[in-house]
Design an enzyme around this catalytic site. Structure first.
Site, short mmCIF file in Angstrom:
data_model
loop_
_atom_site.label_atom_id
_atom_site.label_comp_id
_atom_site.label_asym_id
_atom_site.label_seq_id
_atom_site.Cartn_x
_atom_site.Cartn_y
_atom_site.Cartn_z
N ASP A 175 0.89 -1.18 0.15
CA ASP A 175 0.19 -0.04 0.17
C ASP A 175 0.81 1.17 0.05
O ASP A 175 1.74 1.39 1.03
CB ASP A 175 -0.96 -0.06 1.20
CG ASP A 175 -2.25 0.90 1.14
OD1 ASP A 175 -2.22 1.77 0.53
OD2 ASP A 175 -2.97 0.52 1.82
N GLU A 200 -2.07 1.32 -5.09
CA GLU A 200 -1.53 2.86 -5.28
C GLU A 200 -2.84 3.44 -5.85
O GLU A 200 -2.55 4.67 -6.33
CB GLU A 200 -0.64 2.99 -6.19
CG GLU A 200 -0.25 1.92 -7.18
CD GLU A 200 -1.48 1.31 -7.78
OE1 GLU A 200 -2.48 2.01 -8.38
OE2 GLU A 200 -1.57 -0.21 -7.65
N ASP A 239 -10.30 3.77 -1.96
CA ASP A 239 -10.96 2.58 -1.02
C ASP A 239 -12.44 2.55 -1.22
O ASP A 239 -13.08 3.42 -1.56
CB ASP A 239 -10.57 3.07 0.47
CG ASP A 239 -9.61 2.56 0.90
OD1 ASP A 239 -8.58 2.38 -0.02
OD2 ASP A 239 -8.90 2.98 1.90
#
Length: 507
Positions: A271, A308, A331
């Site tokens: 991440d 990313e 997200d």
């Protein structure tokens, strides 16, 4: 008379002095006359590895406009919003609908709610509140990392974040692994059990990253998961810290890859997080390349998941760093607008998906309770149509019959796992959006989504499916029934936010 005048003048003088003194006292009250301008510090929580987290908020007020940045060990975010008196609302760069930080200036402090979840108090920052500086490490020169040969179809499994966030621990992962077996998830193809952020401890004297008290023996946990016929995934970041502020792999890529391999890890979610505090988006590829090389050097087959958020045109180079999947969105949230927004961002990336390298619109929210059953069926259908990884994010230990029926629908899973690996593309007409996906056996999967607020009649024209032949076989993958094309067309009523999902072949 003079005495009375003198007394009156004295009273006036005393009144003026008293008023002036009161004014000075009032001005001395913390926060009086203070604006939102400046640097503020938010004391964070104590992490599970014993470290103390904190955030710095830098704000600039101009009339009713408010801009700034919030940064901590894990990430930084640009903020923009409004200030009305002492009330403020700030939005992150990725969302203009839900406030990131909202609150009021109270007695020289910012009393606010962060991301709609946590009450925080920000106090004026001092020099001692500055975050630690990190030495810059130049990324390596670009080269192609050999493919690891994994993920010939989109990975399937479960990830801890959507349900547990920072509350995940060893016992939870073990019970989830057991439930993956008993529920039929494993046999349906969901084989990865992935631990997201907050498992990390601190580094020992040799720089080896340890797990924290929630995961006392990661090797033993991996052995347990493997004994269930499953695989174990883990999480890190190319920055110095993860999104939650825990130690990450910056400057320790080879060392951490060896640690993960020694533990028996089968999947790494990597991440970006705090790496954006150090690197620019143009440097994404060489930074991710570094871990791709490190994983390859271990000799252990580890699926490499790049997280990313679709920055830097990742779909064009993700496979070049041995990435098996890459996030193309921010997200996901458990709501219709987020789900639809994420899947529609897959359209431009479709040409870059295929066996071994997949576009990732983020995890599944099915069963988490904030969408309708029809919306969850649409969610599952669209992820299958765009050949997305299927990583459940619900509590598989306690699933409703409907949730199980959606996640375990083998006919829909087969569309996602089709070996041709082609991604569907949509055509929108009014409130109906039709996605068509070519399949390895020469047939196609067709999904018609009702974006509107009322049930709508949908018609699939066989002539639009580019199939050769004059007769067609078709099956509704949610009702599990064969259906007939009459006059070269098939019609059905699609509920609001629902889906008609067919597999159609010529004969």
């Amino acid at each position: 008379m003079r005495q009375q005048q003198g007394e009156s003048l004295s009273i006036v003088r005393i009144a003026k002095v008293t008023a002036a003194f009161s004014c000075l006292l009032f001005l001395a009250v913390p926060g009086y006359g203070q604006t939102l301008d400046g640097r503020w510090t938010i004391a964070g929580q104590t992490l599970d590895n014993g470290e103390q987290s904190r955030s710095i908020v830098e704000l600039k007020e101009s009339g009713n406009d408010l801009t700034g940045k919030m940064k901590n060990l894990g990430y930084s975010v640009e903020l923009k919003g409004t200030a009305k008196g002492r009330h403020f609302e700030l939005f992150a760069s990725w969302s203009a609908t839900k406030p990131f930080l909202v609150g009021d200036l109270v007695d020289g402090e910012l009393h606010a709610v962060l991301r709609g979840r946590r009450n925080v108090v920000a106090k004026p920052a001092s020099a001692g509140d500055d975050l630690p500086t990190v030495s810059y490490i130049e990324p390596p020169a670009l080269h192609r990392v050999p493919s690891n040969g994994l993920a010939k179809t989109p990975p399937m499994g479960w990830n801890s974040w959507n349900l547990f966030a920072g509350r995940v621990d060893d016992a939870t992962v073990r019970t989830m692994a057991g439930a993956m077996v008993s529920s039929g998830m494993r046999d349906a193809g969901y084989i990865y059990v992935n631990i997201d952020d907050t498992w990390e401890g601190v580094r020992d004297a040799q720089g080896n990253l340890q797990s924290n008290h929630k995961f006392p023996d990661m090797k033993a946990l991996a052995d347990y998961v493997h004994s269930k016929g499953l695989k174990l995934g883990i999480y890190s970041s190319p920055g110095p810290r993860t999104c939650a502020g825990y130690p990450a792999s910056y400057g320790h890529e080879e060392q951490d890859a060896k640690t993960f391999a020694a533990w028996g890890i089968d999947y790494l979610k990597y991440d970006w997080c705090s790496a954006r505090n150090i690197y620019k988006n143009e440097q994404l590829r060489p930074v991710y390349q570094k871990m791709g090389d490190a994983l390859g050097a271990t000799g252990r087959p580890i699926v490499y998941s790049l997280c990313e958020y679709g920055w830097g045109g990742v779909e064009k180079w993700g496979a070049e760093v041995s990435g098996n999947l890459w996030r193309t969105t921010d997200d996901i949230r458990d709501d219709w607008s987020s789900m639809i927004g994420n899947v529609e961002q897959q359209v431009s990336t479709a040409p870059f998906a295929g066996p071994g390298h997949w576009n990732d619109p983020d995890m599944l929210e099915i069963g988490n309770g904030h969408m309708t059953e029809d919306e969850y069926r649409t969610h599952m259908s669209l992820w299958a149509l765009v050949a997305a990884p299927l990583l459940a994010g619900n509590d598989v230990r306690d699933m409703s019959p409907t949730t199980k029926a959606i996640l375990l629908n083998q006919e829909v899973v087969a569309i996602d796992q089709d070996p041709l690996g082609k991604q569907a593309s949509p055509i929108k007409k009014g409130n109906l959006e039709t996605w068509v996906k070519p399949l390895a056996d020469g047939s196609v999967a067709v999904g018609v989504v009702n974006l509107g607020a009322a049930a709508t009649q949908a018609t699939v024209q066989a002539g639009d499916l580019q199939l050769t032949g004059s007769h067609y076989s078709a099956r509704d993958l949610w009702t599990h029934t064969d259906v007939n094309f009459t006059g070269g067309a098939y019609s059905a009523t699609v509920p609001t936010h629902g889906v008609l999902l067919l597999k159609v072949g010529a004969k």
